[in-house]
Design an enzyme around this catalytic site. Structure first.
Site, PDB file in Angstrom:
ATOM      1  N   ASN A 399       0.826  -1.210   0.000  1.00  0.00           N
ATOM      2  CA  ASN A 399       0.000   0.000   0.000  1.00  0.00           C
ATOM      3  C   ASN A 399       0.860   1.260   0.000  1.00  0.00           C
ATOM      4  O   ASN A 399       1.090   1.860  -1.050  1.00  0.00           O
ATOM      5  CB  ASN A 399      -0.946  -0.004   1.211  1.00  0.00           C
ATOM      6  CG  ASN A 399      -2.118   0.938   1.031  1.00  0.00           C
ATOM      7  OD1 ASN A 399      -1.973   2.024   0.489  1.00  0.00           O
ATOM      8  ND2 ASN A 399      -3.291   0.531   1.480  1.00  0.00           N
ATOM      9  N   ASP A 400       1.363   1.655   1.161  1.00  0.00           N
ATOM     10  CA  ASP A 400       2.088   2.918   1.255  1.00  0.00           C
ATOM     11  C   ASP A 400       3.330   2.961   0.372  1.00  0.00           C
ATOM     12  O   ASP A 400       3.708   4.026  -0.110  1.00  0.00           O
ATOM     13  CB  ASP A 400       2.490   3.182   2.711  1.00  0.00           C
ATOM     14  CG  ASP A 400       1.279   3.368   3.611  1.00  0.00           C
ATOM     15  OD1 ASP A 400       0.285   3.948   3.132  1.00  0.00           O
ATOM     16  OD2 ASP A 400       1.321   2.929   4.772  1.00  0.00           O
ATOM     17  N   VAL A 401       3.985   1.807   0.163  1.00  0.00           N
ATOM     18  CA  VAL A 401       5.251   1.797  -0.588  1.00  0.00           C
ATOM     19  C   VAL A 401       5.041   1.971  -2.086  1.00  0.00           C
ATOM     20  O   VAL A 401       6.012   2.045  -2.842  1.00  0.00           O
ATOM     21  CB  VAL A 401       6.040   0.500  -0.312  1.00  0.00           C
ATOM     22  CG1 VAL A 401       6.420   0.420   1.149  1.00  0.00           C
ATOM     23  CG2 VAL A 401       5.259  -0.732  -0.751  1.00  0.00           C
TER      24      VAL A 401
END
Length: 475
Positions: A399-401
């Site tokens: 997700n965030d990466v």
């Protein structure tokens, strides 16, 4: 047996070589398993040599503790799931810090029992000599660092295990934390100057343990990989300092190696997130929240059959795993799907972000467990230039990466963090259980991009559907 001390030191020297060579071999996935064995043999040799020390006492109790510890570690190590490995690392690291703190406590209480504190601050034992300032300073410093690592690692374990909320904050928290640390340091200085009273020693350890708890509680889950690395460095330093107190070469070398490795890893992890260590410890990453940048468009679903066809006729496919894949235990199905693509002539690679998962190297271990060849696993710096020429990127559990807001929204908590530039690929398929956010608690602009499609469902089930559908595609 005049030769015994020489033999013990030779064993310590050999153990040190095995520690260093084992750590060197751990730097590559191809030799990591052998490196662990080498380091383990070194530790066994150091333990056996320590039992042979002429001035050793309570060998029976020590042996019983070793047997209990080995049995518990063997049982838990065999039973732990790969998804729970990060919290096990945090727990075991905490035990190392706790052991160093316990050594410091034993030494300080021992000094207290044998010493007489004079009005002028001089310290003498019954035989006229007492612990020097350097010895006391290292004992106190090792105890402080070890206690912080112990209690902090327990909180990290509880966060990763899901027993605690991601963050615990209150007004004036930083000031309170600094006050607790300052009080521990002041008492530590008093101990070093010869005021070795039991109440002060107890107060010192209570404050050190409390500071470890309070320092870790406000840190968000997204920062746990860096925190684990930091406490690993703390544990190594604590062991090295207590090794100097005990004049044990094996402890000094092992602690120094672990401390140095943990420090370097912490720096690399912080750099991978484009954040300073101070920002990790006192920032708001992982605190949740929105973003000031408006995200246009909508999430566009795709069926497994269409996704399988899209990748079956692609020339290049990159698979990006994340912690969601680990939770779903989908790595074996993902590799089976990749093998089917490779058999069709598709060029497949796996892209790994440095902080994917819950600890450094987590995704690499999962993929290695599934049998993915090392030459198919590519680091972020090497794979990013290839995304513009990649036909399809399959994101599973990350997700965030992969969130483009890290490059475009200065108000985002992840702004400046290097990411996998999957948005530059021609098509992106995201396997995701639902529409929730990642650790940082923000929406992912990738999911709304024109070239992105969402394959909703459990990671293992979705990967299984892709395998089934791909098998049905004509060659």
């Amino acid at each position: 047996m005049a030769w015994l001390p020489t033999l013990i030191k030779a064993c310590y020297f050999l153990a040190a070589l095995l520690f260093i060579l084992g750590l060197k071999r751990m730097s590559s996935p191809r030799t990591a398993q052998g490196g662990i064995v080498w380091a383990g043999v070194g530790m066994l040799l150091a333990v056996l040599a320590t039992f042979a020390l002429p001035d050793m006492h309570n060998r029976g109790l020590i042996l019983a503790a070793v047997v209990i510890g080995v049995a518990a570690a063997w049982w838990s190590g065999r039973r732990v799931a790969m998804t729970d490995m990060p919290q096990m690392v945090a727990l075991y690291n905490g035990m190392g810090g706790g052991a160093a703190a316990a050594i410091g406590a034993a030494e300080l209480f021992g000094f207290s029992a044998s010493a007489v504190t004079l009005l002028d601050g001089g310290t003498f034992t019954a035989d006229g000599a007492g612990p020097d300032t350097a010895q006391l300073s290292l004992a106190v410093l090792g105890a402080l660092i070890g206690a912080v690592s112990f209690s902090g690692s327990l909180i990290a374990f509880a966060k990763l295990q899901g027993w605690l909320d991601r963050r615990f904050v209150f007004p004036g928290q930083r000031a309170v934390n600094m006050a607790v640390l300052a009080a521990a340091v002041v008492i530590g200085v008093m101990l070093v100057t010869g005021q070795l009273t039991s109440p002060l020693i107890v107060a010192f350890f209570v404050l050190a343990l409390l500071f470890g708890l309070m320092m870790t509680l406000p840190i968000g889950g997204a920062d746990m990989p860096v925190v684990i690395s930091l406490y690993n460095a703390f544990t190594g330093l604590a062991v090295a300092f207590e090794g100097f107190v005990l004049q044990n070469e094996a402890m000094i070398i092992a602690g120094t190696v672990v401390g140095a490795a943990g420090t370097l890893l912490t720096q690399l992890m912080a750099k991978a997130m484009n954040r300073s260590l101070g920002n990790v410890l006192f920032g708001n990453f992982g605190a949740g929240g929105g973003t000031a940048q408006e995200i246009g468009g909508s999430q566009k679903p795709i069926e497994a059959a269409d996704a399988a066809v899209m990748m079956a006729y692609a020339e290049r496919v990159v698979i990006v795993p994340g912690y969601g894949m680990a939770v779903a235990q989908a790595q074996h199905k993902v590799w089976e799907f990749a093998q089917l693509l490779i058999a069709r002539g598709v060029k497949v690679k796996f892209a790994i972000h440095p902080v994917a998962g819950r600890m450094p190297g987590h995704m690499n271990v999962l993929l290695a467990e599934a049998g993915v060849p090392y030459d198919l696993i590519v680091d972020m710096e090497d794979i990013n230039p290839e995304f513009p020429t990649t036909d399809v990127v399959l994101v599973i559990g990350a997700n965030d990466v992969v969130n483009p807001l890290a490059k475009t929204d200065p108000t985002s908590p992840i702004y400046g963090m290097p990411i996998l530039d999957v948005a530059n690929a021609r098509q992106v398929i995201v396997v995701k259980r639902g529409k929730g956010t990642g650790f940082a608690g923000i929406e992912n602009a990738l999911f709304y991009a024109d070239n992105a499609r969402m394959l909703y469902g459990d990671g293992q089930a979705a990967a299984g559907q892709l395998v089934t559908e791909l098998k049905g595609v004509d060659g």
